[in-house]
Design an enzyme around this catalytic site. Sequence first.
Site, PDB file in Angstrom:
ATOM      1  N   HIS A  13       0.804  -1.229   0.000  1.00  0.00           N
ATOM      2  CA  HIS A  13       0.000   0.000   0.000  1.00  0.00           C
ATOM      3  C   HIS A  13       0.832   1.272   0.000  1.00  0.00           C
ATOM      4  CE1 HIS A  13       1.004  -0.060   4.260  1.00  0.00           C
ATOM      5  NE2 HIS A  13       0.523   1.158   4.363  1.00  0.00           N
ATOM      6  N   ARG A  14       2.115   1.173   0.302  1.00  0.00           N
ATOM      7  CA  ARG A  14       2.964   2.364   0.290  1.00  0.00           C
ATOM      8  C   ARG A  14       3.632   2.589  -1.064  1.00  0.00           C
ATOM      9  NH1 ARG A  14       6.373   2.933   5.964  1.00  0.00           N
ATOM     10  NH2 ARG A  14       4.678   3.842   7.200  1.00  0.00           N
ATOM     11  N   LEU A  41       5.046  -6.280   8.558  1.00  0.00           N
ATOM     12  CA  LEU A  41       4.846  -7.597   7.946  1.00  0.00           C
ATOM     13  C   LEU A  41       5.780  -7.751   6.751  1.00  0.00           C
ATOM     14  CD1 LEU A  41       3.267 -10.269   7.670  1.00  0.00           C
ATOM     15  CD2 LEU A  41       1.627  -9.033   6.223  1.00  0.00           C
ATOM     16  N   ASN A  42       6.754  -8.618   6.888  1.00  0.00           N
ATOM     17  CA  ASN A  42       7.669  -8.922   5.788  1.00  0.00           C
ATOM     18  C   ASN A  42       7.068 -10.062   4.978  1.00  0.00           C
ATOM     19  OD1 ASN A  42       9.718  -9.572   4.045  1.00  0.00           O
ATOM     20  ND2 ASN A  42      11.313  -9.753   5.598  1.00  0.00           N
ATOM     21  N   SER A 109       3.485  -7.534 -14.784  1.00  0.00           N
ATOM     22  CA  SER A 109       4.256  -6.570 -15.558  1.00  0.00           C
ATOM     23  C   SER A 109       4.273  -7.000 -17.024  1.00  0.00           C
ATOM     24  CB  SER A 109       5.688  -6.493 -15.034  1.00  0.00           C
ATOM     25  OG  SER A 109       6.527  -5.787 -15.925  1.00  0.00           O
ATOM     26  N   SER A 110       4.409  -6.020 -17.916  1.00  0.00           N
ATOM     27  CA  SER A 110       4.484  -6.333 -19.340  1.00  0.00           C
ATOM     28  C   SER A 110       5.784  -7.029 -19.709  1.00  0.00           C
ATOM     29  CB  SER A 110       4.356  -5.050 -20.169  1.00  0.00           C
ATOM     30  OG  SER A 110       5.416  -4.146 -19.873  1.00  0.00           O
ATOM     31  N   CYS A 111       6.765  -7.051 -18.801  1.00  0.00           N
ATOM     32  CA  CYS A 111       8.040  -7.717 -19.104  1.00  0.00           C
ATOM     33  C   CYS A 111       7.896  -9.236 -19.143  1.00  0.00           C
ATOM     34  CB  CYS A 111       9.118  -7.317 -18.109  1.00  0.00           C
ATOM     35  SG  CYS A 111       8.886  -7.985 -16.459  1.00  0.00           S
ATOM     36  N   TYR A 138      13.134 -10.965 -12.873  1.00  0.00           N
ATOM     37  CA  TYR A 138      11.885 -10.336 -12.455  1.00  0.00           C
ATOM     38  C   TYR A 138      10.713 -10.869 -13.275  1.00  0.00           C
ATOM     39  CZ  TYR A 138       8.474  -6.599 -11.583  1.00  0.00           C
ATOM     40  OH  TYR A 138       7.341  -5.891 -11.253  1.00  0.00           O
ATOM     41  N   LYS A 142       7.234 -12.913 -12.126  1.00  0.00           N
ATOM     42  CA  LYS A 142       5.881 -12.458 -12.430  1.00  0.00           C
ATOM     43  C   LYS A 142       5.090 -13.510 -13.209  1.00  0.00           C
ATOM     44  CE  LYS A 142       5.723  -8.589 -10.318  1.00  0.00           C
ATOM     45  NZ  LYS A 142       4.753  -8.399  -9.204  1.00  0.00           N
ATOM     46  N   PRO A 165       0.285  -4.670 -16.208  1.00  0.00           N
ATOM     47  CA  PRO A 165       0.391  -3.282 -16.655  1.00  0.00           C
ATOM     48  C   PRO A 165       1.580  -3.039 -17.566  1.00  0.00           C
ATOM     49  CG  PRO A 165       1.252  -3.494 -14.433  1.00  0.00           C
ATOM     50  CD  PRO A 165       0.663  -4.827 -14.800  1.00  0.00           C
ATOM     51  N   THR A 166       1.423  -2.065 -18.433  1.00  0.00           N
ATOM     52  CA  THR A 166       2.536  -1.552 -19.195  1.00  0.00           C
ATOM     53  C   THR A 166       3.409  -0.709 -18.269  1.00  0.00           C
ATOM     54  OG1 THR A 166       3.113  -0.393 -21.230  1.00  0.00           O
ATOM     55  CG2 THR A 166       1.307   0.534 -19.935  1.00  0.00           C
ATOM     56  N   ASN A 167       4.344   0.063 -18.791  1.00  0.00           N
ATOM     57  CA  ASN A 167       5.220   0.890 -17.957  1.00  0.00           C
ATOM     58  C   ASN A 167       4.407   1.939 -17.200  1.00  0.00           C
ATOM     59  OD1 ASN A 167       7.933  -0.078 -19.072  1.00  0.00           O
ATOM     60  ND2 ASN A 167       6.875   0.568 -20.922  1.00  0.00           N
ATOM     61  N   HIS A 181      12.816   3.577 -12.730  1.00  0.00           N
ATOM     62  CA  HIS A 181      12.422   3.358 -14.115  1.00  0.00           C
ATOM     63  C   HIS A 181      12.662   4.616 -14.945  1.00  0.00           C
ATOM     64  CE1 HIS A 181       9.951  -0.026 -12.348  1.00  0.00           C
ATOM     65  NE2 HIS A 181      10.551  -0.615 -13.361  1.00  0.00           N
ATOM     66  N   TRP A 204      20.057   7.647 -21.735  1.00  0.00           N
ATOM     67  CA  TRP A 204      20.583   6.312 -22.039  1.00  0.00           C
ATOM     68  C   TRP A 204      19.986   5.765 -23.330  1.00  0.00           C
ATOM     69  CZ3 TRP A 204      21.631   2.242 -17.724  1.00  0.00           C
ATOM     70  CH2 TRP A 204      22.605   2.746 -16.846  1.00  0.00           C
TER      71      TRP A 204
END
Length: 324
Positions: A13-14, A41-42, A109-111, A138, A142, A165-167, A181, A204
Amino acid sequence: MISTDSKIYVAGHRGMVGSAIVRQLQARGFTRIVTRTHAELNLVEQAAVRQFMAAEKPDAVVLAAARVGGIHANNTYPADFIYDNLMMQANVIEAAHANDCQHLLFLGSSCIYPKLAEQPMTEHALLTGTLESTNEPYAIAKIAGIKLCESYNRQHGRDYRSVMPTNLYGENDNFHPLNSHVIPAMMRRFHEAKQQSLPQVVVWGTGKPMREFLHVDDMATASIHVLLLDNATYQANTEPMLSHINVGTGVDCTIAELAHTMARVVGYTGELVFDATKPDGTPRKLMNVDRLKALGWQYSIGLEEGLARTYAWFLQHEEQLRQV
Protein backbone atom coordinates in the site's frame (compact mmCIF):
# COMPACT_ATOMS: atom_id res chain seq x y z
CA MET A 1 -19.36 -10.66 -4.76
CA ILE A 2 -17.15 -7.91 -3.39
CA SER A 3 -18.98 -4.93 -1.85
CA THR A 4 -17.97 -1.78 0.03
CA ASP A 5 -18.46 -3.80 3.23
CA SER A 6 -15.86 -6.37 2.17
CA LYS A 7 -12.52 -6.51 3.96
CA ILE A 8 -9.77 -5.94 1.39
CA TYR A 9 -6.07 -6.43 2.12
CA VAL A 10 -3.86 -4.30 -0.12
CA ALA A 11 -0.30 -5.65 -0.07
CA GLY A 12 2.19 -2.95 -1.02
CA HIS A 13 0.00 0.00 0.00
CA ARG A 14 2.96 2.36 0.29
CA GLY A 15 4.14 1.74 -3.27
CA MET A 16 3.14 3.75 -6.28
CA VAL A 17 0.35 1.41 -7.45
CA GLY A 18 -0.76 0.17 -4.03
CA SER A 19 -1.18 3.70 -2.66
CA ALA A 20 -3.23 4.72 -5.71
CA ILE A 21 -5.45 1.65 -5.29
CA VAL A 22 -6.03 2.46 -1.61
CA ARG A 23 -6.96 6.07 -2.46
CA GLN A 24 -9.46 4.95 -5.06
CA LEU A 25 -10.98 2.22 -2.90
CA GLN A 26 -11.54 4.82 -0.19
CA ALA A 27 -13.07 7.22 -2.71
CA ARG A 28 -15.51 4.45 -3.73
CA GLY A 29 -16.65 3.97 -0.12
CA PHE A 30 -14.61 0.94 0.94
CA THR A 31 -13.93 1.30 4.67
CA ARG A 32 -12.48 -2.08 5.64
CA ILE A 33 -9.10 -1.73 3.94
CA VAL A 34 -6.29 -3.65 5.64
CA THR A 35 -2.67 -2.58 5.20
CA ARG A 36 0.70 -3.40 6.75
CA THR A 37 4.07 -1.72 6.30
CA HIS A 38 7.15 -3.79 5.51
CA ALA A 39 8.31 -3.27 9.10
CA GLU A 40 5.01 -4.68 10.37
CA LEU A 41 4.85 -7.60 7.95
CA ASN A 42 7.67 -8.92 5.79
CA LEU A 43 5.91 -10.75 2.97
CA VAL A 44 9.03 -12.82 2.26
CA GLU A 45 8.59 -14.52 5.65
CA GLN A 46 6.12 -17.37 5.18
CA ALA A 47 5.19 -17.88 8.83
CA ALA A 48 4.49 -14.18 9.35
CA VAL A 49 2.24 -14.03 6.29
CA ARG A 50 0.33 -17.13 7.38
CA GLN A 51 -0.20 -15.70 10.87
CA PHE A 52 -1.35 -12.35 9.51
CA MET A 53 -3.80 -13.86 7.02
CA ALA A 54 -5.25 -16.20 9.64
CA ALA A 55 -5.85 -13.27 11.97
CA GLU A 56 -7.34 -10.88 9.38
CA LYS A 57 -9.18 -13.31 7.07
CA PRO A 58 -9.77 -10.78 4.27
CA ASP A 59 -12.56 -11.20 1.74
CA ALA A 60 -10.24 -10.08 -1.07
CA VAL A 61 -6.54 -9.43 -1.60
CA VAL A 62 -4.83 -7.01 -3.95
CA LEU A 63 -1.23 -8.17 -4.38
CA ALA A 64 0.55 -4.97 -5.44
CA ALA A 65 3.69 -5.60 -3.36
CA ALA A 66 6.85 -6.26 -5.37
CA ARG A 67 10.54 -5.51 -5.60
CA VAL A 68 10.78 -3.27 -8.66
CA GLY A 69 13.37 -1.20 -10.50
CA GLY A 70 14.77 -0.16 -13.85
CA ILE A 71 17.43 -1.72 -16.08
CA HIS A 72 20.30 -0.82 -13.73
CA ALA A 73 18.58 -2.30 -10.67
CA ASN A 74 17.55 -5.47 -12.49
CA ASN A 75 21.07 -6.00 -13.79
CA THR A 76 22.68 -5.32 -10.41
CA TYR A 77 20.36 -7.27 -8.10
CA PRO A 78 18.98 -10.23 -10.12
CA ALA A 79 18.95 -12.63 -7.14
CA ASP A 80 17.02 -10.15 -5.00
CA PHE A 81 14.47 -9.55 -7.75
CA ILE A 82 13.67 -13.19 -8.42
CA TYR A 83 13.81 -14.45 -4.83
CA ASP A 84 11.86 -11.65 -3.14
CA ASN A 85 9.12 -11.58 -5.75
CA LEU A 86 8.73 -15.36 -5.89
CA MET A 87 8.49 -15.59 -2.11
CA MET A 88 6.08 -12.69 -1.67
CA GLN A 89 3.71 -14.02 -4.32
CA ALA A 90 3.79 -17.62 -3.14
CA ASN A 91 3.32 -16.69 0.50
CA VAL A 92 0.41 -14.29 -0.03
CA ILE A 93 -1.46 -16.44 -2.55
CA GLU A 94 -1.15 -19.65 -0.53
CA ALA A 95 -2.08 -17.93 2.73
CA ALA A 96 -5.11 -16.33 1.07
CA HIS A 97 -6.27 -19.74 -0.15
CA ALA A 98 -5.59 -21.42 3.19
CA ASN A 99 -7.85 -18.87 4.88
CA ASP A 100 -10.66 -19.25 2.36
CA CYS A 101 -10.14 -15.91 0.64
CA GLN A 102 -12.01 -16.36 -2.65
CA HIS A 103 -10.96 -13.15 -4.44
CA LEU A 104 -7.41 -12.02 -5.26
CA LEU A 105 -5.92 -9.65 -7.82
CA PHE A 106 -2.26 -10.13 -8.75
CA LEU A 107 -0.36 -7.27 -10.38
CA GLY A 108 2.32 -8.35 -12.82
CA SER A 109 4.26 -6.57 -15.56
CA SER A 110 4.48 -6.33 -19.34
CA CYS A 111 8.04 -7.72 -19.10
CA ILE A 112 6.49 -11.21 -18.93
CA TYR A 113 6.30 -11.18 -22.73
CA PRO A 114 9.14 -12.27 -25.04
CA LYS A 115 11.68 -9.66 -26.11
CA LEU A 116 10.70 -10.00 -29.77
CA ALA A 117 6.98 -10.63 -29.28
CA GLU A 118 4.74 -9.54 -32.13
CA GLN A 119 3.47 -6.01 -31.53
CA PRO A 120 1.13 -5.07 -30.04
CA MET A 121 1.50 -7.88 -27.52
CA THR A 122 -1.58 -9.96 -26.81
CA GLU A 123 -2.05 -12.14 -23.76
CA HIS A 124 -1.39 -15.15 -26.00
CA ALA A 125 2.27 -14.09 -26.41
CA LEU A 126 3.10 -15.40 -22.93
CA LEU A 127 5.77 -18.16 -22.98
CA THR A 128 6.19 -18.04 -26.76
CA GLY A 129 9.81 -16.81 -26.86
CA THR A 130 12.95 -15.62 -25.08
CA LEU A 131 12.63 -12.92 -22.44
CA GLU A 132 14.61 -9.68 -22.38
CA SER A 133 17.85 -10.60 -20.58
CA THR A 134 18.13 -7.42 -18.50
CA ASN A 135 15.00 -8.19 -16.45
CA GLU A 136 14.57 -11.93 -16.95
CA PRO A 137 14.65 -12.84 -13.21
CA TYR A 138 11.88 -10.34 -12.45
CA ALA A 139 9.86 -11.47 -15.46
CA ILE A 140 10.12 -15.14 -14.47
CA ALA A 141 8.88 -14.30 -10.99
CA LYS A 142 5.88 -12.46 -12.43
CA ILE A 143 5.10 -15.33 -14.80
CA ALA A 144 5.15 -17.63 -11.79
CA GLY A 145 2.62 -15.35 -10.08
CA ILE A 146 0.25 -15.64 -13.04
CA LYS A 147 0.58 -19.41 -13.03
CA LEU A 148 0.04 -19.56 -9.27
CA CYS A 149 -3.28 -17.76 -9.71
CA GLU A 150 -4.32 -19.97 -12.61
CA SER A 151 -3.35 -23.12 -10.70
CA TYR A 152 -5.30 -22.19 -7.57
CA ASN A 153 -8.31 -21.40 -9.76
CA ARG A 154 -8.00 -24.72 -11.57
CA GLN A 155 -7.38 -26.92 -8.54
CA HIS A 156 -9.33 -25.11 -5.82
CA GLY A 157 -11.99 -23.11 -7.65
CA ARG A 158 -10.62 -19.76 -6.55
CA ASP A 159 -11.26 -16.47 -8.34
CA TYR A 160 -7.68 -15.19 -8.52
CA ARG A 161 -7.15 -12.73 -11.35
CA SER A 162 -4.04 -11.14 -12.85
CA VAL A 163 -3.48 -7.79 -14.53
CA MET A 164 -0.32 -7.01 -16.51
CA PRO A 165 0.39 -3.28 -16.66
CA THR A 166 2.54 -1.55 -19.19
CA ASN A 167 5.22 0.89 -17.96
CA LEU A 168 3.74 2.82 -15.03
CA TYR A 169 4.58 6.24 -13.65
CA GLY A 170 3.09 8.85 -11.35
CA GLU A 171 2.87 10.03 -7.79
CA ASN A 172 4.84 8.01 -5.20
CA ASP A 173 7.19 6.67 -7.87
CA ASN A 174 10.83 5.86 -7.07
CA PHE A 175 13.00 8.77 -8.19
CA HIS A 176 16.37 7.23 -7.33
CA PRO A 177 18.91 8.36 -9.98
CA LEU A 178 20.10 4.79 -10.69
CA ASN A 179 17.50 2.30 -9.45
CA SER A 180 14.34 3.88 -10.88
CA HIS A 181 12.42 3.36 -14.12
CA VAL A 182 12.82 5.57 -17.17
CA ILE A 183 10.25 8.30 -16.44
CA PRO A 184 11.22 9.14 -12.83
CA ALA A 185 14.94 8.83 -13.60
CA MET A 186 14.56 11.11 -16.62
CA MET A 187 12.36 13.58 -14.75
CA ARG A 188 14.86 13.96 -11.92
CA ARG A 189 17.78 14.31 -14.36
CA PHE A 190 16.02 17.00 -16.42
CA HIS A 191 14.92 18.87 -13.31
CA GLU A 192 18.44 18.93 -11.85
CA ALA A 193 19.85 19.96 -15.22
CA LYS A 194 17.41 22.90 -15.30
CA GLN A 195 18.35 23.89 -11.76
CA GLN A 196 22.07 23.78 -12.56
CA SER A 197 21.67 25.39 -16.01
CA LEU A 198 23.47 22.45 -17.64
CA PRO A 199 23.91 22.80 -21.42
CA GLN A 200 22.89 19.21 -22.14
CA VAL A 201 21.23 16.13 -20.70
CA VAL A 202 22.42 12.62 -21.57
CA VAL A 203 19.70 10.02 -22.15
CA TRP A 204 20.58 6.31 -22.04
CA GLY A 205 20.38 4.43 -25.35
CA THR A 206 19.71 5.48 -28.90
CA GLY A 207 16.27 6.94 -28.24
CA LYS A 208 14.76 4.63 -30.88
CA PRO A 209 13.02 1.98 -28.70
CA MET A 210 9.29 2.48 -28.37
CA ARG A 211 7.49 2.35 -25.06
CA GLU A 212 3.95 2.66 -23.76
CA PHE A 213 3.29 4.52 -20.51
CA LEU A 214 0.27 4.46 -18.19
CA HIS A 215 -0.39 6.85 -15.31
CA VAL A 216 -0.74 5.09 -11.97
CA ASP A 217 -4.23 6.50 -11.34
CA ASP A 218 -5.41 4.84 -14.54
CA MET A 219 -3.76 1.60 -13.40
CA ALA A 220 -5.59 1.82 -10.08
CA THR A 221 -8.98 2.32 -11.73
CA ALA A 222 -8.31 -0.57 -14.12
CA SER A 223 -7.25 -2.85 -11.25
CA ILE A 224 -10.37 -2.13 -9.22
CA HIS A 225 -12.52 -2.50 -12.34
CA VAL A 226 -11.14 -6.00 -12.99
CA LEU A 227 -11.36 -6.98 -9.31
CA LEU A 228 -15.03 -5.99 -9.08
CA LEU A 229 -16.19 -7.54 -12.36
CA ASP A 230 -18.86 -10.15 -11.94
CA ASN A 231 -17.60 -13.64 -12.65
CA ALA A 232 -19.74 -14.21 -15.74
CA THR A 233 -18.40 -11.08 -17.48
CA TYR A 234 -14.83 -11.86 -16.50
CA GLN A 235 -15.00 -15.48 -17.62
CA ALA A 236 -16.53 -14.50 -20.95
CA ASN A 237 -13.42 -12.45 -21.79
CA THR A 238 -10.67 -14.71 -20.42
CA GLU A 239 -9.54 -18.32 -20.74
CA PRO A 240 -8.91 -20.79 -17.88
CA MET A 241 -5.19 -21.09 -18.62
CA LEU A 242 -4.81 -17.60 -20.03
CA SER A 243 -6.54 -15.53 -17.42
CA HIS A 244 -4.22 -12.51 -17.21
CA ILE A 245 -5.35 -9.20 -18.69
CA ASN A 246 -3.16 -6.53 -20.28
CA VAL A 247 -3.54 -3.00 -18.88
CA GLY A 248 -2.28 -0.09 -20.94
CA THR A 249 -3.15 2.71 -23.30
CA GLY A 250 -2.54 0.91 -26.60
CA VAL A 251 -0.45 3.95 -27.60
CA ASP A 252 3.37 4.18 -27.57
CA CYS A 253 6.16 6.64 -28.36
CA THR A 254 9.93 6.53 -28.85
CA ILE A 255 12.24 7.23 -25.93
CA ALA A 256 13.42 10.27 -27.86
CA GLU A 257 9.82 11.55 -28.06
CA LEU A 258 9.42 10.89 -24.34
CA ALA A 259 12.61 12.86 -23.62
CA HIS A 260 11.45 15.87 -25.64
CA THR A 261 8.05 15.78 -23.94
CA MET A 262 9.76 15.55 -20.55
CA ALA A 263 11.97 18.54 -21.35
CA ARG A 264 8.88 20.55 -22.27
CA VAL A 265 7.01 19.58 -19.08
CA VAL A 266 10.01 20.28 -16.81
CA GLY A 267 10.99 23.44 -18.65
CA TYR A 268 14.48 22.34 -19.63
CA THR A 269 15.75 24.13 -22.76
CA GLY A 270 19.23 22.60 -23.21
CA GLU A 271 20.42 19.95 -25.66
CA LEU A 272 19.41 16.28 -25.51
CA VAL A 273 22.21 13.78 -26.17
CA PHE A 274 21.56 10.05 -26.61
CA ASP A 275 24.28 7.68 -25.34
CA ALA A 276 24.21 4.70 -27.71
CA THR A 277 26.76 2.82 -25.56
CA LYS A 278 24.04 2.24 -22.95
CA PRO A 279 21.51 -0.61 -23.41
CA ASP A 280 18.24 0.04 -25.19
CA GLY A 281 16.42 -3.00 -23.86
CA THR A 282 13.47 -4.39 -25.81
CA PRO A 283 12.98 -2.65 -29.20
CA ARG A 284 9.26 -2.14 -28.67
CA LYS A 285 6.74 -2.89 -25.94
CA LEU A 286 3.16 -2.09 -26.83
CA MET A 287 0.23 -3.82 -25.21
CA ASN A 288 -2.83 -5.07 -27.02
CA VAL A 289 -5.62 -3.94 -24.69
CA ASP A 290 -8.62 -5.28 -26.64
CA ARG A 291 -9.51 -7.73 -23.88
CA LEU A 292 -9.65 -4.96 -21.26
CA LYS A 293 -11.71 -2.72 -23.56
CA ALA A 294 -14.16 -5.60 -24.02
CA LEU A 295 -14.45 -5.68 -20.23
CA GLY A 296 -15.48 -2.02 -20.22
CA TRP A 297 -12.34 -0.04 -19.34
CA GLN A 298 -9.92 2.25 -21.16
CA TYR A 299 -7.38 4.86 -20.08
CA SER A 300 -8.20 8.56 -19.54
CA ILE A 301 -4.87 10.29 -18.71
CA GLY A 302 -2.64 11.22 -21.67
CA LEU A 303 1.15 11.16 -21.40
CA GLU A 304 1.82 14.90 -21.26
CA GLU A 305 -0.98 15.45 -18.75
CA GLY A 306 0.28 12.57 -16.64
CA LEU A 307 3.87 13.84 -16.72
CA ALA A 308 2.70 17.31 -15.67
CA ARG A 309 0.78 15.86 -12.73
CA THR A 310 3.78 13.75 -11.75
CA TYR A 311 6.17 16.69 -11.99
CA ALA A 312 3.88 18.81 -9.79
CA TRP A 313 3.96 16.03 -7.18
CA PHE A 314 7.75 15.75 -7.56
CA LEU A 315 8.18 19.48 -6.86
CA GLN A 316 6.03 19.22 -3.74
CA HIS A 317 8.20 16.36 -2.42
CA GLU A 318 11.57 17.42 -3.83
CA GLU A 319 13.34 17.90 -0.50
CA GLN A 320 12.26 14.47 0.72
CA LEU A 321 13.18 12.81 -2.58
CA ARG A 322 16.67 14.33 -2.59
CA GLN A 323 17.46 12.29 0.51
CA VAL A 324 16.97 9.08 -1.44
